[in-house]
Design a protein around this motif. Structure first.
Motif, short mmCIF file in Angstrom:
data_model
loop_
_atom_site.label_atom_id
_atom_site.label_comp_id
_atom_site.label_asym_id
_atom_site.label_seq_id
_atom_site.Cartn_x
_atom_site.Cartn_y
_atom_site.Cartn_z
N ARG A 151 49.26 46.52 39.83
CA ARG A 151 49.54 44.88 39.71
C ARG A 151 50.22 44.41 41.13
O ARG A 151 49.92 43.46 41.55
CB ARG A 151 50.30 44.66 38.41
CG ARG A 151 49.61 44.62 37.29
CD ARG A 151 50.34 44.69 36.23
NE ARG A 151 49.74 44.42 34.92
CZ ARG A 151 49.91 44.64 33.60
NH1 ARG A 151 51.25 45.00 33.27
NH2 ARG A 151 49.35 44.62 32.57
N GLU A 152 50.86 45.40 41.64
CA GLU A 152 51.62 44.87 43.08
C GLU A 152 50.49 44.79 44.22
O GLU A 152 50.68 44.31 45.30
CB GLU A 152 52.72 45.86 43.40
CG GLU A 152 53.80 45.73 42.48
CD GLU A 152 55.07 46.46 42.71
OE1 GLU A 152 54.84 47.42 43.56
OE2 GLU A 152 55.98 46.28 41.86
N SER A 153 49.55 45.46 43.82
CA SER A 153 48.36 45.43 45.11
C SER A 153 47.67 43.94 45.36
O SER A 153 47.31 43.37 44.26
CB SER A 153 47.38 46.36 44.85
OG SER A 153 46.38 46.58 45.75
N LEU B 264 37.78 49.22 26.09
CA LEU B 264 38.24 48.38 27.00
C LEU B 264 37.14 48.20 28.01
O LEU B 264 36.85 47.19 28.54
CB LEU B 264 39.39 48.51 27.83
CG LEU B 264 40.88 48.42 26.95
CD1 LEU B 264 41.95 49.13 27.47
CD2 LEU B 264 40.98 46.93 26.70
N ILE B 265 36.31 49.35 28.05
CA ILE B 265 35.12 49.17 29.05
C ILE B 265 34.18 48.47 28.42
O ILE B 265 33.56 47.73 29.17
CB ILE B 265 35.04 50.83 29.56
CG1 ILE B 265 35.58 51.24 30.35
CG2 ILE B 265 33.33 50.93 30.10
CD1 ILE B 265 35.67 52.85 30.36
N GLN B 266 34.08 48.70 27.19
CA GLN B 266 33.13 47.93 26.39
C GLN B 266 33.44 46.34 26.52
O GLN B 266 32.30 45.55 26.56
CB GLN B 266 33.14 48.19 24.70
CG GLN B 266 32.32 47.22 24.05
CD GLN B 266 33.14 47.60 22.57
OE1 GLN B 266 33.25 48.57 22.15
NE2 GLN B 266 33.12 46.36 22.02
N ALA B 267 34.79 46.07 26.50
CA ALA B 267 35.17 44.67 26.31
C ALA B 267 34.64 43.65 27.49
O ALA B 267 34.32 42.56 27.44
CB ALA B 267 36.53 44.67 26.28
N GLY B 268 34.47 44.41 28.87
CA GLY B 268 33.97 43.69 29.89
C GLY B 268 33.91 44.46 31.13
O GLY B 268 34.28 45.31 31.17
N PRO B 269 33.26 44.00 32.16
CA PRO B 269 33.04 44.52 33.28
C PRO B 269 34.36 45.01 34.11
O PRO B 269 35.45 44.23 34.11
CB PRO B 269 32.31 43.81 34.27
CG PRO B 269 32.57 42.46 33.74
CD PRO B 269 32.78 42.38 32.29
N VAL C 221 43.92 43.83 43.71
CA VAL C 221 43.95 43.86 42.22
C VAL C 221 44.35 42.57 41.67
O VAL C 221 45.23 41.93 41.85
CB VAL C 221 44.70 44.81 41.80
CG1 VAL C 221 44.24 45.02 40.29
CG2 VAL C 221 44.21 46.29 42.37
N GLY C 222 43.39 42.13 40.92
CA GLY C 222 43.67 40.83 40.15
C GLY C 222 44.17 40.77 38.64
O GLY C 222 44.72 40.10 38.08
N GLU C 223 43.66 42.00 38.00
CA GLU C 223 43.59 41.89 36.62
C GLU C 223 43.84 43.53 36.25
O GLU C 223 42.86 44.33 36.82
CB GLU C 223 42.65 41.43 35.83
CG GLU C 223 42.96 41.65 34.27
CD GLU C 223 41.99 41.02 33.63
OE1 GLU C 223 41.92 41.16 32.28
OE2 GLU C 223 40.93 40.05 34.14
N VAL C 224 44.81 44.08 35.56
CA VAL C 224 44.98 45.53 35.13
C VAL C 224 45.10 45.40 33.75
O VAL C 224 45.77 45.19 33.00
CB VAL C 224 46.29 46.25 35.67
CG1 VAL C 224 46.36 47.63 35.37
CG2 VAL C 224 46.29 45.88 37.25
N ALA C 225 44.14 46.22 33.18
CA ALA C 225 44.22 46.67 31.71
C ALA C 225 44.88 47.86 31.67
O ALA C 225 44.65 48.56 32.56
CB ALA C 225 42.73 46.69 30.98
N GLU C 226 45.38 48.41 30.11
CA GLU C 226 45.89 49.58 30.29
C GLU C 226 45.43 50.27 28.93
O GLU C 226 45.07 49.64 27.97
CB GLU C 226 47.59 49.46 30.09
CG GLU C 226 48.14 48.73 31.04
CD GLU C 226 49.76 48.64 30.85
OE1 GLU C 226 50.28 49.70 30.13
OE2 GLU C 226 50.33 47.43 30.90
N VAL D 74 40.61 46.38 36.98
CA VAL D 74 40.63 47.86 37.00
C VAL D 74 41.42 47.94 35.54
O VAL D 74 42.11 47.24 35.03
CB VAL D 74 41.51 48.44 37.96
CG1 VAL D 74 40.84 48.09 39.53
CG2 VAL D 74 42.93 48.11 38.12
N LEU D 75 41.05 49.32 35.11
CA LEU D 75 41.83 49.87 33.97
C LEU D 75 42.52 50.95 34.31
O LEU D 75 42.00 52.01 35.19
CB LEU D 75 40.36 50.38 33.08
CG LEU D 75 41.00 51.10 31.84
CD1 LEU D 75 41.87 50.29 30.88
CD2 LEU D 75 39.86 51.48 31.19
#
Length: 258
Positions: A25-27, A45-50, A30-35, A7-8
């Motif tokens: 991140r505590e959920s 960041l949306i461009q960088a990956g799904p 969720v495995g990865e959080v971008a900011e 997620v972002l």
């Protein structure tokens, strides 16, 4: 989806962004959080990956969360959008552009878990970049001290009109060329350039940030200077920014550096 979600989180207020990121991140879902602290970074960041979902603040400078969400809704395979805001009055607009949830600050862990359940129900979305078209005038001849050198189109951040001449702004300097800006627009518009003002042609992938000037006008910030964006071109520029993001055309930091 059975895998942890990617997620972002997008918010221009640093403490709010940090708190939302911490909760995500505590959920266990969720495995990865971008900011992202602004909409342009979010597009990169949306461009960088799904991404499975984007958690968007609404009140942000340059481009609001609702405007960004509306742009994302036009993507072929957009990430799921969840709005996170302190304002109740935008809920109808948020759901109207396809948001799956609308969270009011401060967000509790329980409320966030419910939103993530809705995101999981909608599933992951992935965007497939489209090829960038090739156009004419990939390099422009420039006369300098009796010698001819060529300025590559890929090095140009923006073009400034000066009558029958244009000034090409690049990291190595500005270069004056005798060619109408309308001709460059004709040949470069399919290579990522957009007319944002009667006197300016902008390389959309070079935009680092959208800013407001002292009079409330819009500026597109690049690594070689700010470009004024006229009111009538503002919406078109935002749409071009989305298009650049979906086809992977944004330059990463230092990509064009020499």
């Amino acid at each position: 989806m059975t895998r942890p979600m990617r997620v972002l989180a997008v918010d221009d207020v640093a403490p709010a962004l940090a708190e939302l990121t911490r909760l995500l991140r505590e959920s266990p879902d969720v495995g990865e959080v971008a900011e992202a602290g602004d909409p342009i970074t979010a597009l990169r960041l949306i461009q960088a990956g799904p991404l499975d979902a984007v958690f968007l603040d609404i009140s942000m400078p340059g481009m609001s969360g609702l405007e960004l969400g509306s742009l994302l809704s036009r993507m072929t395979d957009p990430p799921v959008v969840v709005f996170v805001t302190a304002y109740e009055e935008h809920a109808a607009s948020a759901y109207g552009i396809g948001a799956v949830d609308y969270l009011l600050k401060p967000v509790s862990a329980e409320r966030l878990a419910a939103a993530l359940t809705r995101v999981r129900r909608f599933g992951a979305a992935e965007a497939t970049p489209a090829p960038v078209p090739v156009d004419a005038l990939a390099a422009v001849p420039v006369e300098l001290a009796g010698r001819t050198r060529f300025v590559r189109r890929d090095d140009v951040r923006f073009v400034e009109a000066h009558g029958d001449y244009v000034r090409l702004h690049t990291p190595s300097g500005a270069h004056l060329v005798r060619i109408p800006i309308s001709r460059l627009e004709e040949h470069w518009q399919h290579a990522g350039f957009s007319r944002v003002h009667r006197s300016y042609l902008l390389a959309v992938p070079a935009v680092r940030e959208l800013r407001s000037d002292l009079s409330g006008g819009l500026l597109a910030h690049t690594d070689v200077g700010d470009v004024p964006v006229s009111r009538r071109h503002a919406r078109e520029l935002r749409e071009h920014l989305l298009e650049a993001a979906t086809r992977g055309a944004f330059e990463s930091p230092g990509q064009r550096a020499r």
